[in-house]
Every structure is written in structure tokens, then in C-alpha cells.
Design a protein around this motif. Structure first.
Motif, PDB file in Angstrom:
ATOM      1  N   THR A  57       0.838  -1.203   0.000  1.00  0.00           N
ATOM      2  CA  THR A  57       0.000   0.000   0.000  1.00  0.00           C
ATOM      3  C   THR A  57       0.867   1.246   0.000  1.00  0.00           C
ATOM      4  OG1 THR A  57      -1.541  -1.264   1.327  1.00  0.00           O
ATOM      5  CG2 THR A  57      -1.962   1.082   1.183  1.00  0.00           C
ATOM      6  N   SER A  58       1.894   1.228   0.858  1.00  0.00           N
ATOM      7  CA  SER A  58       2.777   2.391   0.934  1.00  0.00           C
ATOM      8  C   SER A  58       3.444   2.649  -0.412  1.00  0.00           C
ATOM      9  CB  SER A  58       3.820   2.139   2.022  1.00  0.00           C
ATOM     10  OG  SER A  58       4.925   2.947   1.831  1.00  0.00           O
ATOM     11  N   ALA A  59       3.900   1.567  -1.053  1.00  0.00           N
ATOM     12  CA  ALA A  59       4.574   1.720  -2.347  1.00  0.00           C
ATOM     13  C   ALA A  59       3.615   2.292  -3.382  1.00  0.00           C
ATOM     14  CB  ALA A  59       5.125   0.373  -2.796  1.00  0.00           C
ATOM     15  N   LYS A  60       2.375   1.799  -3.357  1.00  0.00           N
ATOM     16  CA  LYS A  60       1.397   2.292  -4.335  1.00  0.00           C
ATOM     17  C   LYS A  60       1.089   3.764  -4.096  1.00  0.00           C
ATOM     18  CE  LYS A  60      -0.956  -1.994  -5.436  1.00  0.00           C
ATOM     19  NZ  LYS A  60      -1.787  -2.948  -4.752  1.00  0.00           N
ATOM     20  N   ARG A  61       0.918   4.127  -2.811  1.00  0.00           N
ATOM     21  CA  ARG A  61       0.557   5.516  -2.499  1.00  0.00           C
ATOM     22  C   ARG A  61       1.655   6.494  -2.868  1.00  0.00           C
ATOM     23  NH1 ARG A  61      -2.150   5.746   3.359  1.00  0.00           N
ATOM     24  NH2 ARG A  61      -2.124   7.963   2.905  1.00  0.00           N
ATOM     25  N   SER A  62       2.900   6.029  -2.829  1.00  0.00           N
ATOM     26  CA  SER A  62       3.985   6.947  -3.192  1.00  0.00           C
ATOM     27  C   SER A  62       4.393   6.765  -4.652  1.00  0.00           C
ATOM     28  CB  SER A  62       5.189   6.730  -2.275  1.00  0.00           C
ATOM     29  OG  SER A  62       5.677   5.430  -2.436  1.00  0.00           O
ATOM     30  N   SER A  63       3.585   6.004  -5.388  1.00  0.00           N
ATOM     31  CA  SER A  63       3.876   5.718  -6.807  1.00  0.00           C
ATOM     32  C   SER A  63       5.313   5.238  -6.982  1.00  0.00           C
ATOM     33  CB  SER A  63       3.663   6.964  -7.672  1.00  0.00           C
ATOM     34  OG  SER A  63       2.455   7.559  -7.366  1.00  0.00           O
ATOM     35  N   ALA A  64       5.698   4.313  -6.117  1.00  0.00           N
ATOM     36  CA  ALA A  64       7.072   3.804  -6.189  1.00  0.00           C
ATOM     37  C   ALA A  64       7.284   3.047  -7.484  1.00  0.00           C
ATOM     38  CB  ALA A  64       7.341   2.884  -5.001  1.00  0.00           C
TER      39      ALA A  64
END
Lengths: 505, 220
Positions: free
Chosen positions: B82-89
Motif C-alpha cells: 500500500t505504501s509503495a502504491k501511495r507513493s507511486s514507487a
């Protein structure tokens, strides 16, 4: 009772999110700190009465604080409780003013203040649990909780450097504490291997070790993991990379807690495990002492050199903290008697270093930077802060009659007797650190770049609560130094050091 | 002389090898989704190992296995994803070495871990050698992943792989630990995952890259 203490602090953390004005949140932060500190002193006091021979604790901790219980309160734990109570209350009082200033200047928002007042009580609660816990699982969780509760405080100002510091902090400390967990597991296994039903209680480990029931080979492995792991959290060189970053990026009242007290709390935790290892190995701490001696010397010499080239006054103080943890490790490495000056060093360093950090906070509020170069003429702009900072610095640099002077004199005395070359290295390093710090501060305080004429236009600095706290802690550090020299003072410190003995003291 | 294994020993060995294989393969992958999936899978094998150990009589390990499934198979991978998706990693991760040398490093690390595990095993008299070696191998692989990889997410997964190795060591040496301590440890690592995710997102926002090599503001 310890649970009530934790509950009070947890309530303090929750109240930060109540729909209250910013001022009330700060007020409640002070109230939570005051109530928890009073309760901590109440809990700790019987252990001190025991030293004076007037209490039932005279035969050692009993009841809910005794062997076999979840908590363990001896005179060392009591001293740490008292230190946490003092420094956390000071920090809360100073935070009240510090954050008001930053809120007025729009450096921090109401949400930031809520986060701050929720994290700090949890951090303080973790430290209380760490010093009181007899259960190694709980102790590990408490140490890790100190990291987790302060990570967002390191990242508090949300600048690139702050986030970078927080990242290094959480990753390296968690890694260190994880290695420490391996040590905890191996210690527990070593203490339960010979058929004795081992619990997770440190007091039981000590009993098993005394009875010769600990696998010594495994205990050595366990200690290596514990030393490297917990040593990372203490900031021993070369595992210290996170410390100057983290301690310099937090708001100053939190830096005071991190440098002044947390490092001591973690060191005491390591010493609790070391005691089990020493009893098991039956060598009066000779084997484990080598680790402390080597890492202690490194932790004194390397930071002293870095201080010479330092360009940031908060990092300078952080490196000084590594140096002082190194001094304590060096003293511990000198042998069983070395624990006495190490234990004597803790309160002095805690009081003085926390004062210096809050003093640095006053400088930061005025100059808005922790870089030393733009900070000039502090003596004229902030005369009260400058005077107190200078006096506190001199006390920290072991100018008599500071408590740090007494402890350093004793450890150097022991060192010259038993380990000449390492002690000479320590003395040279302390001299380098002395010169580096005074030169650095001299440039900041007495740089004449600001003309007298322009200085005349500046508003005079008024006395504030930070100064009051600095004065109180300065007096306490001096009084402690004098108290150490009295028979009762020495008796008290020997008694506290005996909490960590492995048979010789 | 022919060594014979009981069926439970064969199960333990199979699970340990599968666990290590996931850790090893994950250490050489350069897609974020893949390394998260490999972490979840190795955690699933960890839960399997705990169940197989519980079969020896330590029933408390069933609870530990349940905790592993909830926290490490589901929650932690979900938090990181989720964190990766939210920061558009970026899905492509960075490393000091390319995939093939990455496996070579992991192979050397495994070899060192086997040596370390075998040196400490005699002191751990009653503990299964396979589990001890597996635990050390996971710790070493996790550590190597943190050292060799430069991106934030690989470092997080490296840390949690290392932590999985410690979990195996805990189960192998002590069996079950008291529930209070175990719950505390699970919560602690989950909060750690949350914090690391929050920080990695902030770092991505501020630096616009996930490369930890860019974190060079704080030097003396």
C-alpha cells in the motif's frame, strides 16, 4: 504499580488527541510528566531507603518487585527511575515553552504538537518498563519501543535531512535490537539447557548461572550478539552511524531525553545481561570486559577526532554523548571495581548533557539553525543562555567540582593502575575533546563579527523556564560531585554498583 | 551407513528448504511486487515450520503460526504494498549489483551462514541442526539484502527476512515463548513496518527516488 505508571503515560499520550486548544495539550503534557515522575519517585524510593538500612528492601527486592516477578527493582533500577523522572519532567516543562515558540512562528502545526505529545509519553513509558522489567521478552519489546516511539520525533521537522536521519535511525536501531534478540534467545536457551526449567526472567537466569547451570560456550555467543545488537542502540563506535543524525534532528527537549537518559537506560539493560554472562563464566568479567574496554576506547577516541572538524553544534553534543558512553564502557572494562565510576558517571552525564541540549534549543530558537557558522556572538545576544551553557559545558568537560570530574578521576585512576596504554589513549582523547568543544563554543559565543552598535539594538534576553531548569540541573550535578566525595555518597554508589556485581564487589 | 528420516523430519526439512529457497530467490529479484510476494511466501513456509514443530507437542506454536500468518503473510506485505502504491514507487528496484551477481552474493552469504550455523550448533546441543542453519541463513540473507540493495523497499524486506530467521531460531531453541512477549514482538515488528513504510513514502516524496545512495545530506 509500574502498570499504573505506564497507564498514566498512555493516558497522557491519548489526551494529546482530545479536541483541545494547543495550549491545553501542552499543559496536559506537563501534568502527565509531573504525575508520572512523582509516581516513579514513589516507586523507586524504598530501594534507596534500603541503602540507608531503614526499609524492608534491605534484604533485596521482594513482592511484585522481587525475583520471580515480572518487575525487578534494585537500587540501580531505582537510580534509573529517578533519572528518567527528573529528565522527563525537565523535558516536559521545557517542551511547553519550546513548542509554544515554534507554534507561534508557524514552524509546527497543531497536528505536529499532538504527535509530539503522544509520542513523548510513550517513549518515557518504554524507558520505565526497560529499567524495571525482569522479563527479557518485555525488556526487548521496551527497548524496541523506545526506537519506534521516537522515530517520528526524529522526522518531526519533515525536512530531507530529518527524514534521512529517521530512516537510518529506525533501520539501524531495529537491526541492532534484532541482533540483540538473538542474544536474548541464546541466553534463555543457555540458561535452560541443563534441565532447569528456564523462565524468561533475568533473576532466574542469574540464579541458574550462580548454580553453574548455564552453558558457558553458548553464553559467549549470546553475549557477542547482545553486545553488537544492544551496543548499536547505545551508539558504540563503529555501530554509531545513526546517533549523531538522530540526536541532532529531534526537537531539543527530545534530544535531551535521547542523549541524557535513553543511552544510559540501554547500557543498563546490556549490563543486566552481562551480569548473567559474568556469573556463568566465573571469570570476574574478564572475558566480557574486553569488549567494553576495546569498544569503549574506540568510542572515546573516534568521536573526539570528529569533534575537531564538527560544524554543527547539536552534532557536536551528540558525538560527546558517544564519547561519554565510551567512557562508561571503558570503566566497565577495567574490572569489577570499574562499575562504580561507570555508575557514578550516569547521573552526572544525564543532568549535564540534557541541560546542554536544551541550551542548544534556546540557541536554535534564536538563530533558526544548528549549523555553527551562522551562530555568532551568542554571548551578547543570549547572555543568560550563554553563561549557563558555558558553565554546564565546563562541568561536562570534567572541571571540578562536577560529578563527571569525580567519576572520570576514579576511572582514570583505576585505568592507570591496570591498563596503562588504553588509559593514556583515553586521557589524550579527552584532551582533544576538551579542546575541540571549547574552541567550537568559543567561536560561537565570542565571535566579534557582530558589532557592539548592532548588538545594542537587540532586545535583552529575559530569564525563562529553560534557564531555571539549566540552573537546577547544574547545581544538582555539582552537588552530586560533592556528595560522591562523602562516605555516605560513596557507600550509596558502591551499593548501586553492587546491583551489577558478579561476585567480587 | 544409511540415515533414515521420520516423516515429520522430512516435512521439517522440506519446509526449511522451501523457506530458504524463497528467501534466496527473493534476494535476487528486482521487481517490488516479486520481492513482496517472495517475502509473504517465505513467511507462509515459516508458519508451516511452526506447525510442524507444534506437532512434536508444543501446541503453543500453533498460535505462533497463526500470528505469523496474520502479521507476516498478510499484514506486513499489505502495508508495504500500500505504501509503495501511495507513493507511486517504481516497480524496478536499484542495487549495487546486477541480478546474476546478486545471486552470487546470496550464494556466498548462504555458505557463510551454513558455516556460522554449524559452528554454533554444537553449543545448541538439543536443537535441530537444519533449523539452526536455516535460521542463520535467513538472517545472513536478510542482512546481505540490506547491504547490497540500495532501494528503500528491498532494505525493508531484507530486514524482515532477517527477522524471520530470528523467529525460526526462537522456535528452534525455546519452542514457544510466553504469549505476552510473542504478541509484543508481533506488534513491535508490525509498527516497525508501518513506520518504515511512512518514512519510505516521505523519502520518495522529498528525494523523488527510492535509492538510499541519495541519502547524503548528513555527513561530517
Amino acid at each position: 504499580m509500574p502498570l499504573i505508571l505506564v497507564l498514566i503515560l498512555a493516558m497522557g499520550a491519548v489526551t494529546a488527541y482530545l479536541p483541545l486548544p494547543e495550549r491545553r495539550i501542552r499543559d496536559l503534557g506537563v501534568v502527565a510528566a509531573a504525575v508520572s515522575s512523582a509516581l516513579a519517585v514513589y516507586i523507586a524510593w524504598p530501594a534507596f531507603e534500603a541503602v540507608l538500612g531503614t526499609d524492608s528492601f534491605i534484604n533485596g527486592p521482594t513482592g511484585i518487585f522481587g525475583p520471580g516477578a515480572l518487575w525487578y527493582l534494585d537500587s540501580l533500577a531505582a537510580m534509573m527511575m529517578l533519572l528518567i523522572a527528573t529528565i522527563s519532567l525537565s523535558s516536559a516543562i521545557i517542551s511547553h515553552r519550546y513548542l509554544a515558540h515554534e507554534f507561534r512562528e508557524k514552524i509546527v502545526s497543531l497536528t505536529d504538537i499532538r504527535h509530539y505529545y503522544s509520542m513523548v509519553p510513550l517513549f518515557v513509558a518504554s524507558m520505565y518498563v526497560a529499567v524495571l522489567s525482569n522479563n527479557v521478552g518485555l525488556l526487548w519489546v521496551a527497548i524496541e519501543a523506545t526506537t519506534l516511539s521516537t522515530t517520528l520525533l526524529v522526522a518531526f521537522y519533515r525536512k530531507r535531512s530529518a527524514i534521512e536521519a529517521a530512516w537510518k535511525y529506525v533501520l539501524l536501531c531495529s537491526l541492532g535490537i534484532s541482533l540483540g534478540l538473538v542474544g536474548v534467545l541464546l541466553t534463555t536457551y543457555a540458561a535452560g539447557q541443563n534441565g532447569v526449567n528456564s523462565s524468561l526472567l533475568l533473576s532466574t537466569f542469574r540464579d541458574i548461572a550462580t548454580a553453574g547451570g548455564v552453558n558457558t560456550e553458548l553464553m559467549k555467543w549470546a553475549f557477542v550478539f547482545l553486545f553488537i545488537g544492544i551496543g548499536t542502540k547505545i551508539g558504540f563506535v563503529p555501530m554509531h552511524a545513526w546517533l549523531p543524525d538522530a540526536h541532532s534532528k529531534t526537537p531539543s527537549p527530545v534530544s535531551a531525553l535521547l542523549s541524557g537518559i535513553l543511552l544510559n537506560v540501554v547500557l543498563v539493560s546490556l549490563l543486566r545481561f552481562r551480569q548473567v554472562a559474568d556469573i556463568a563464566l566465573m571469570d570476574d568479567g574478564a572475558w566480557t570486559g574486553k569488549f567494553f574496554l576495546v569498544f569503549g576506547c574506540l568510542s572515546i577516541a573516534i568521536p573526539a577526532l570528529i569533534m575537531v572538524i564538527q560544524k554543527n553544534y547539536k552534532r557536536l553534543l551528540a558525538y560527546s554523548s558517544i564519547e561519554h558512553m565510551g567512557l562508561m564502557a571503558f570503566a566497565i572494562g577495567l574490572g569489577p571495581a570499574g562499575i562504580i565510576p561507570a555508575v557514578m558517571h550516569m547521573p552526572g552525564h544525564a543532568l549535564l548533557k540534557s541541560s546542554l541540549f536544551v541550551g542548544a534549543g534556546e540557541i536554535f530558537l534564536m538563530y533558526k539553525t544548528t549549523d555553527s557558522a551562522p551562530v555568532i556572538d551568542v554571548w551578547k545576544r543570549l547572555p543568560k543562555t550563554a553563561l549557563l551553557f558555558l558553565l554546564t559545558l565546563l562541568m561536562l568537560l570534567a572541571v571540578p567540582p562536577s560529578a563527571v570530574f569525580v567519576s572520570e578521576m576514579i576511572m582514570i585512576g583505576f585505568g592507570l593502575r591496570d591498563y596503562l596504554l588504553p588509559t593514556l589513549l583515553v586521557v589524550v582523547s579527552l584532551t582533544v575533546a576538551f579542546v575541540a568543544m571549547t574552541r567550537h563554543i568559543y567561536a560561537m559565543f565570542f565571535n566579534p563579527a557582530l558589532t557592539t552598535a548592532s548588538a545594542g539594538h537587540m532586545p535583552a534576553e529575559k530569564w525563562n523556564v529553560t534557564h531555571v531548569i539549566m540552573i537546577i540541573q547544574l547545581i544538582a550535578a555539582v552537588a552530586l560531585g560533592i556528595f560522591y566525595l562523602t562516605p555516605k555518597g560513596l557507600e550509596l554508589m558502591v551499593s548501586i554498583a553492587q546491583s551489577l556485581n558478579s561476585g567480587l564487589l | 551407513m544409511i540415515t533414515t528420516f521420520t516423516s515429520s523430519e522430512v516435512t521439517t526439512i522440506a519446509l526449511a528448504v522451501s523457506f530458504l529457497l524463497c528467501a534466496f530467490l527473493g534476494s535476487g529479484k528486482f521487481r517490488l511486487g516479486q520481492i513482496i510476494r517472495y517475502y509473504a511466501l517465505q513467511s507462509l513456509f515459516l508458519a508451516g515450520l511452526l506447525v510442524s514443530m507444534a506437532a512434536y507437542g508444543d501446541e503453543h506454536l500453533y498460535l505462533s503460526a497463526l500470528g505469523v500468518i496474520i502479521f507476516k503473510v498478510i499484514l506486513i506485505p499489505a502495508i508495504i504494498s500500500t505504501s509503495a502504491k501511495r507513493s507511486s514507487a517504481s516497480g524496478r528496484l536499484t542495487s549495487f549489483v546486477r541480478p546474476a551477481p546478486s545471486y552470487f552474493v546470496s550464494g556466498i552469504t548462504l555458505l557463510l551462514a551454513v558455516l556460522a550455523g554449524m559452528s554454533i550448533a554444537p553449543a545448541l546441543e538439543e536443537t535441530d541442526l537444519i533449523l539452526t542453519v536455516t535460521a542463520f541463513a535467513a538472517m545472513f540473507l536478510g542482512g546481505a539484502m540490506m547491504a547490497v540493495r540500495r532501494d528503500l523497499y528491498s532494505q525493508i524486506i531484507g530486514f524482515f527476512t532477517l527477522e524471520n530467521g530470528i523467529a525460526i531460531l526462537a522456535a528452534a531453541t525455546l519452542g514457544a515463548i510466553p504469549l505476552l512477549a510473542e504478541v509484543g514482538i508481533f506488534f513491535t515488528i508490525t509498527i516497525g513496518a508501518l513506520l518504515m513504510s511512512v518514512l519510505s513514502r516521505r523519502l520518495k516524496e522529498l528525494y523523488a527516488v527510492e535509492d538510499t545512495g541519495e541519502l547524503r545530506e548528513l555527513v561530517d
